[in-house]
Design a protein around this motif. Structure first.
Motif, mmCIF file in Angstrom:
data_model
loop_
_atom_site.group_PDB
_atom_site.id
_atom_site.type_symbol
_atom_site.label_atom_id
_atom_site.label_comp_id
_atom_site.label_asym_id
_atom_site.label_seq_id
_atom_site.Cartn_x
_atom_site.Cartn_y
_atom_site.Cartn_z
ATOM 1 N N MET A 36 -44.853 -30.847 14.570
ATOM 2 C CA MET A 36 -46.250 -30.417 14.529
ATOM 3 C C MET A 36 -46.394 -28.952 14.131
ATOM 4 O O MET A 36 -47.210 -28.616 13.256
ATOM 5 C CB MET A 36 -46.913 -30.687 15.875
ATOM 6 C CG MET A 36 -47.101 -32.159 16.198
ATOM 7 S SD MET A 36 -48.106 -33.048 14.981
ATOM 8 C CE MET A 36 -49.717 -32.375 15.345
ATOM 9 N N PRO A 37 -45.625 -28.026 14.731
ATOM 10 C CA PRO A 37 -45.737 -26.623 14.295
ATOM 11 C C PRO A 37 -45.397 -26.435 12.818
ATOM 12 O O PRO A 37 -46.061 -25.656 12.121
ATOM 13 C CB PRO A 37 -44.714 -25.903 15.188
ATOM 14 C CG PRO A 37 -44.570 -26.761 16.383
ATOM 15 C CD PRO A 37 -44.751 -28.160 15.904
ATOM 16 N N ASN A 95 -48.262 -27.612 10.828
ATOM 17 C CA ASN A 95 -49.382 -26.671 10.947
ATOM 18 C C ASN A 95 -49.198 -25.466 10.035
ATOM 19 O O ASN A 95 -50.161 -24.979 9.421
ATOM 20 C CB ASN A 95 -49.538 -26.214 12.399
ATOM 21 C CG ASN A 95 -50.139 -27.280 13.288
ATOM 22 O OD1 ASN A 95 -50.854 -28.157 12.813
ATOM 23 N ND2 ASN A 95 -49.850 -27.215 14.575
ATOM 24 N N ASN A 148 -51.671 -24.634 7.113
ATOM 25 C CA ASN A 148 -52.396 -23.356 7.066
ATOM 26 C C ASN A 148 -52.198 -22.644 5.729
ATOM 27 O O ASN A 148 -53.133 -22.018 5.198
ATOM 28 C CB ASN A 148 -51.938 -22.448 8.212
ATOM 29 C CG ASN A 148 -52.466 -22.916 9.560
ATOM 30 O OD1 ASN A 148 -53.520 -23.561 9.627
ATOM 31 N ND2 ASN A 148 -51.748 -22.614 10.627
ATOM 32 N N ARG A 198 -57.826 -30.335 6.427
ATOM 33 C CA ARG A 198 -57.420 -30.488 7.821
ATOM 34 C C ARG A 198 -57.109 -31.963 8.141
ATOM 35 O O ARG A 198 -56.161 -32.268 8.847
ATOM 36 C CB ARG A 198 -58.523 -29.981 8.750
ATOM 37 C CG ARG A 198 -58.697 -28.467 8.746
ATOM 38 C CD ARG A 198 -57.447 -27.780 9.227
ATOM 39 N NE ARG A 198 -57.657 -26.361 9.485
ATOM 40 C CZ ARG A 198 -56.680 -25.484 9.633
ATOM 41 N NH1 ARG A 198 -55.420 -25.893 9.540
ATOM 42 N NH2 ARG A 198 -56.946 -24.217 9.867
ATOM 43 N N THR A 219 -53.517 -33.008 6.369
ATOM 44 C CA THR A 219 -52.230 -32.559 6.941
ATOM 45 C C THR A 219 -51.960 -33.180 8.305
ATOM 46 O O THR A 219 -50.816 -33.466 8.636
ATOM 47 C CB THR A 219 -52.203 -31.026 7.066
ATOM 48 O OG1 THR A 219 -53.352 -30.588 7.819
ATOM 49 C CG2 THR A 219 -52.235 -30.370 5.689
ATOM 50 N N MET A 220 -53.022 -33.389 9.081
ATOM 51 C CA MET A 220 -52.828 -33.944 10.430
ATOM 52 C C MET A 220 -52.202 -35.340 10.409
ATOM 53 O O MET A 220 -51.209 -35.586 11.097
ATOM 54 C CB MET A 220 -54.161 -33.957 11.183
ATOM 55 C CG MET A 220 -54.052 -34.431 12.617
ATOM 56 S SD MET A 220 -52.946 -33.396 13.619
ATOM 57 C CE MET A 220 -53.918 -31.895 13.716
ATOM 58 N N SER A 250 -48.480 -35.315 9.568
ATOM 59 C CA SER A 250 -47.637 -34.934 10.707
ATOM 60 C C SER A 250 -47.573 -36.056 11.730
ATOM 61 O O SER A 250 -46.534 -36.276 12.364
ATOM 62 C CB SER A 250 -48.176 -33.649 11.353
ATOM 63 O OG SER A 250 -49.474 -33.852 11.852
#
Length: 605
Positions: free
Chosen positions: A271-272, A275, A279, A311, A314-315, A318
């Motif tokens: 997840m990081p 992110n 970003n 947004r 990408t979510m 993941s």
């Protein structure tokens, strides 16, 4: 103390056959095809209604921006009616998305619970079809871990991750289509997220999966050790084994800790990482969108919608990556479950069994040869003939094979060579259920369930009336002490039956055998745990019970079997002598030496 628990590999590899395991798992889902189709349709519909939201909202944003700009220039007003209609449409879409999401979640929960129920039932049914040898070589905690921890993991994956896969894939595809419909240049830039993310995620998953497999293995080992130590905590304390037990637990727990935190840490990196990638793309798209807006090739509302889609893009990527990791863990759990379900079972009963009509109790052993391990034979050439109603004692030193003979007689194990006959029929010609219904057994280690004394006695014959149970209890002298206990016959024994004495437990098991009223009795030092006075009373009850019944008595104290019709003396898996007590003493052989040595020990003590 325990070494490494049996039956499990120490390997840290991932599921050896991911595709094959998942194929077996989906077979459990096949009866629920219609439900799965409903889940798929409603999950897709719920996602679609969510996906179109930002673009519709973008129209309201554009209209609001145009109205503000017109008002600033003094050439118009804001069209709030149009914006209101857009908001109402958007609200309807989101409510429909919520409703469809609720329906698919409700249906999927039902499917996952049914699959979990069937898995647990199959495992439990399998336990009753497994040969006794499996449980004598496998730690109980390992089996419990498969029926609890592993099945729970599978259940959670089916309930949560399966629908999340559908919604995530639908979201990725849908969002990609919406982004291309807004601006193909910005959409191509967003697509850079996919290969970068996949490379990073695959690198993480490559290292994390082996720790998930090790985590499940050592969870089973820890459960097994705790279960064994809890069951025998009196012995552990009596022999000051606490330190050794704790040291072994700490060793297993440390391995579990190391594998768990590594698997969770590595999977938690997904997840990081996503992110960070998201970003970076988000910043690039903002700059690119601003530049395109200045050039008048894109509207402000479209930029706002595109940023939302970034947004939303990408979510789910993941999530898919995270779910793929979960699927690997689930595959490892499912593999452990299916490995157990694939274990070799007892040899099936004969298709045309002999009926249990008028069993007389004639038993014959013909040149029986047996070893728990075929390479290590412990019963070499055992032959004996027992007439109906005879009281037969089996004696011999420890390890002579006395208890093994009983296990073979009840077909807990099958002989390697030779045969065992009851009333002239090979015991393999009976079903195991019918065969074991002939026997009544009282073992040295009394087994009682976590239920009332009444129910424990009734276990001998489940349809027995309360009056019959009490009559059996009186015959076994259980009634003498029951009335001194709280709640009497209704007193519930704890899991270890430690709220009654060892002797009382033995009396309850004898009452159970009396209630069953079997054709053949097996007594494995049945009075070893009672005092001398009670032993005399029990012996009288046993003598009455053994009348007109074939009885096998495994005896350690030879003074208890002096009135046996036949004594079989065993040593190293063979009958070395047989006859009555007087005949064997007169021979002055192996039995006489055993008897005299016990008599001398009694005099010394």
């Amino acid at each position: 103390m325990l070494g490494h628990p049996g039956g499990m590999s120490q390997g840290t590899e991932k599921a050896r056959d991911f595709k094959g395991t998942m194929k077996k798992l989906f077979k459990y889902l096949s009866p629920y095809k219609i439900s799965m189709i409903i889940v798929f349709i409603f999950a897709v519909a719920s996602t679609i209604f969510t996906i179109v939201g930002p673009k519709i909202l973008g129209k309201a944003t554009t209209k609001l921006f145009e109205g503000v700009m017109n008002k600033i220039s003094g050439n118009g007003t804001i069209d709030f009616d149009y914006i209101e209609r857009i908001i109402l449409i958007l609200l309807c879409f989101y409510l429909l998305s919520l409703l469809f999401g609720y329906i698919q979640g409700w249906v999927m929960s039902g499917v996952s619970m049914k699959v979990t129920y069937k898995l647990r039932k199959d495992i439990f049914d399998k336990i009753h079809r497994m040969p006794l040898g499996y449980f004598e070589s496998t730690n109980q905690g390992e089996v419990l871990s498969r029926i609890t921890n592993d099945v729970d993991t599978i259940s959670q994956t089916l309930n949560q991750s399966l629908t999340q896969i559908i919604t995530s894939i639908t979201t990725v595809i849908g969002v990609l289509i919406m982004m291309f419909s807004i601006n193909w240049i910005m959409a191509l830039v967003a697509l850079l997220t996919v290969p970068i993310s996949m490379l990073m995620i695959m690198g993480i998953m490559k290292y994390s999966q082996r720790y998930f497999k090790e985590q499940q293995d050592y969870l089973g080992h820890v459960n097994g050790h705790v279960e064994e130590m809890f069951g025998g905590h009196f012995i552990v304390r009596a022999f000051n084994g606490e330190k050794k037990s704790i040291d072994h637990f700490n060793k297993l727990n440390n391995r579990l800790y190391n594998s768990t935190w590594k698997s969770q840490f590595l999977s938690g990196l997904i997840m990081p990482v996503m992110n960070i990638v998201g970003n970076i793309i988000y910043v690039i798209e903002c700059i690119l969108g601003g530049w395109l807006a200045i050039k008048k090739t894109i509207e402000v509302g479209d930029i706002q919608a595109f940023i939302q889609y970034i947004r939303s893009f990408t979510m789910p990527i993941s999530q898919i990556a995270n779910i793929s990791n979960i699927l690997q863990q689930t595959a490892a759990c499912a593999e452990r479950v299916f490995e157990f379900l694939a274990e070799e079972e007892e040899i099936p009963d004969t298709s045309v069994p002999v009926k249990l009509d008028n069993i007389h109790g004639n038993v014959e052993f013909k040149h029986v040869r047996f070893g728990y391990n075929p390479d290590k034979i412990i019963i070499n050439d055992f032959s004996a003939y027992i007439k109906p109603g005879q009281k037969v004692a089996i004696v011999g030193p420890t390890g002579a094979g006395k208890t093994t003979i009983v296990k073979l007689l009840m077909r807990f194990y099958d002989v390697n060579e030779g045969e065992i006959l009851i009333d002239g029929h090979n015991i393999k010609e009976y079903t195991r259920s019918d065969l074991r219904s002939i026997f009544g057994m009282v073992l040295q280690d009394a087994w009682l369930s976590n239920s009332s004394i009444m129910d424990n006695i009734r276990y001998g014959r489940l349809n027995a009336t309360e009056k019959e149970v009490i009559a059996a209890a009186k015959a076994a002298y259980v009634d003498n002490f029951v009335h001194t206990l709280p709640a009497g016959y209704n007193m519930v024994l704890n899991e270890e039956a430690s709220n009654v004495s060892q002797g009382q437990k033995q009396l309850i098991t004898i009452a159970r055998a009396i209630l069953k009223d079997p054709k053949i009795l097996i007594l494995d030092e049945a009075t070893s745990s009672v005092d001398t006075r009670t032993e005399v009373l029990i012996q009288k009850a046993m003598d009455n019970l053994m009348k007109n019944r074939t009885s096998f008595i495994i005896a350690h104290r030879l003074s208890t079997i002096q009135n046996a019709d036949l004594i079989l003396v065993m040593n190293h898996g063979d009958i070395v002598e047989q006859g009555t007590h007087k005949e064997l003493l007169a021979k002055g052989g192996f039995y006489a030496n055993l008897y005299n040595s016990q008599f001398e020990e009694a005099l010394v003590s």
